[in-house]
Write a protein that holds these residues in place. Sequence first.
Motif, PDB file in Angstrom:
ATOM      1  N   GLU A 213       0.841  -1.201   0.000  1.00 14.65           N
ATOM      2  CA  GLU A 213       0.000   0.000   0.000  1.00 14.65           C
ATOM      3  C   GLU A 213       0.879   1.255   0.000  1.00 14.65           C
ATOM      4  O   GLU A 213       0.574   2.226  -0.658  1.00 14.65           O
ATOM      5  CB  GLU A 213      -0.904  -0.049   1.242  1.00 14.65           C
TER       6      GLU A 213
ATOM      7  N   THR B  64      -4.822   0.579   7.005  1.00 13.83           N
ATOM      8  CA  THR B  64      -3.368   0.627   6.816  1.00 13.83           C
ATOM      9  C   THR B  64      -2.853   1.870   7.525  1.00 13.83           C
ATOM     10  O   THR B  64      -3.319   2.980   7.251  1.00 13.83           O
ATOM     11  CB  THR B  64      -3.029   0.722   5.318  1.00 13.83           C
TER      12      THR B  64
ATOM     13  N   ARG C  18      -1.163  -3.775   2.743  1.00 13.56           N
ATOM     14  CA  ARG C  18      -2.538  -3.399   3.028  1.00 13.56           C
ATOM     15  C   ARG C  18      -2.967  -3.928   4.395  1.00 13.56           C
ATOM     16  O   ARG C  18      -2.747  -5.097   4.714  1.00 13.56           O
ATOM     17  CB  ARG C  18      -3.462  -3.962   1.961  1.00 13.56           C
TER      18      ARG C  18
ATOM     19  N   GLU D 124      -7.609   5.421   2.344  1.00 16.30           N
ATOM     20  CA  GLU D 124      -7.200   4.019   2.357  1.00 16.30           C
ATOM     21  C   GLU D 124      -5.998   3.818   3.251  1.00 16.30           C
ATOM     22  O   GLU D 124      -5.685   2.700   3.649  1.00 16.30           O
ATOM     23  CB  GLU D 124      -6.863   3.581   0.922  1.00 16.30           C
TER      24      GLU D 124
END
Lengths: 287, 262
Positions: B5, B192, B30, B160
């Motif tokens: 990520e 995350t 992630r 995210e």
Amino acid sequence: MTGTGTSDTGTSEPGTQVPVRKQGLTRRQKTAVSRGVQYAVFVAAVAALAVTADWDRLQNQFAQADLAERMFPEIITLALKNTVLYTVSGFVFGLVLGMVVALMRLSSVGPYRWVAGIYIEIFRGLPALLIFIFVGVAVPLAFPGTEIPGGTYGKVALALGLVSAAYMAETIRAGIQAVPKGQMEAARSLGFSHARAMVSIIIPQAFRIVIPPLTNELVLLFKDSSLVLFLGVTLEERELAKFGRDLASQTANSTPILVAGLCYLLVTVPLGFVVRRLEAKAGEATK
Amino acid sequence: MTRPEIQTKDLHKSFGDNEVLRGIDLEIGRGEVVCVIGPSGSGKSTLLRCVNLLEEPTKGQVFVGGTEITDPDVDIDAVRRRIGMVFQQFNLFPHLTVTENLTLPQRRVLKRDKAEAARVAAENLARVGLAEKADAYPSSLSGGQQQRVAIARALAMGPEVMLFDEPTSALDPELVGDVLAVMRMLADEGMTMMVVTHEMTFAREVADRVVFMDGGVIVEQGAPDQVIGSPSHERTRHFLSRLLDPARAEVEETADRAGKTE
């Protein structure tokens, strides 16, 4: 026996009294003398003024009730109204221009910064009177055929705006820089573009900071609007200073000047009070 | 292997002659929670700020969600919407109420309509336990409450990835727990997270991985029990002993580490 002077390094034993030597006046006496002298000077000055002034002539020149009465209601409905109109239009124009100049001053593009810097230096450095003459005389000469929109009102707004924009630009720039760096970082981290962060986050906070100094600028402009005198105005366009002066020369008496002056104070004193209130409030908010 | 990520490749950052980051290679998967620890001036905050480009790296690449954000042609504002950031000093907008702090970015940046923004704001304020402060101004809240609002503000954008830059360092000790509880909740939900912190208990209990930085490089990294419990490097041991038992630390001759970047 030690303890005769204070310079001795603490050798006085407990229980032995250190004699306090009287050297001249005590602190209390000094205060009393100082204050007494100041009051005496003040009273003497007032007395001298009262004795030497020619009160009858002063009253005749400045305080003729019937003359003052003749100025109403025109001094309010025409002169004060025009003064306010000139001031407000100049202030609005100056605020918009000042905002633009302030943003240019902070720009990352060099030429913008230089132009803004030069503008500020020039218009802060010149007497407002010169700007008025320039707008009234030089501009029509240099650009024949061009009319400044709004006639006298447009000219005054332009002249007052040009002068005040320089001051307001510096004030607004300082206000923007006073907003903590973290505010811009937080906005950017949320996905705001630089411009959007400026408009939505930074400038609203900057304005809160600069409201007191901007109000102060309004007071200054209110007084500077008297320079319209030098533009040559019609009867209908007269503001307080011109109105007062015209009547003073017609009647060969200074009472109208005094009344016009009082009309200025009618606005500037309350505005000054508002400024101090705002400053106190701002000071409290930052604590 | 799944795509990381967050990824940095050979990341360098200098402030003038002061080289703060000297080649950082880091991958965060992630749903992973990574705590970055290290002495002040070690470059850990700078590293975090490079991940959403609040600091422009001098050299190297940063990838978030597979996009190279160090690419000059990338729309950084669009990338930052996916990255939430929480600051040491909260940085709430003081001229807006708590709710407005959450709704204004949604409306201006995500173009959500008024009702939708208000709904998301209320939802996230409830998540951090501050629904009843919706109409308050930030200045009337405690530091811990302000920081929780700041977290809610970042969450309202639907990120995210969440970055935390010493989120509890400016708080009174008794207020730290509330903020850590919210962060723990986020970790449990699978967010995350990259957290620069001095809270060793949090790192030990919540982090999947602990990264120890010193002098602009990653000295060691691994599971919390390993890095905090039995560090393999002398520098890590030295740092931890001073942090965990400051009263026993000895005076160092060159204790001042110049170049704190905040």
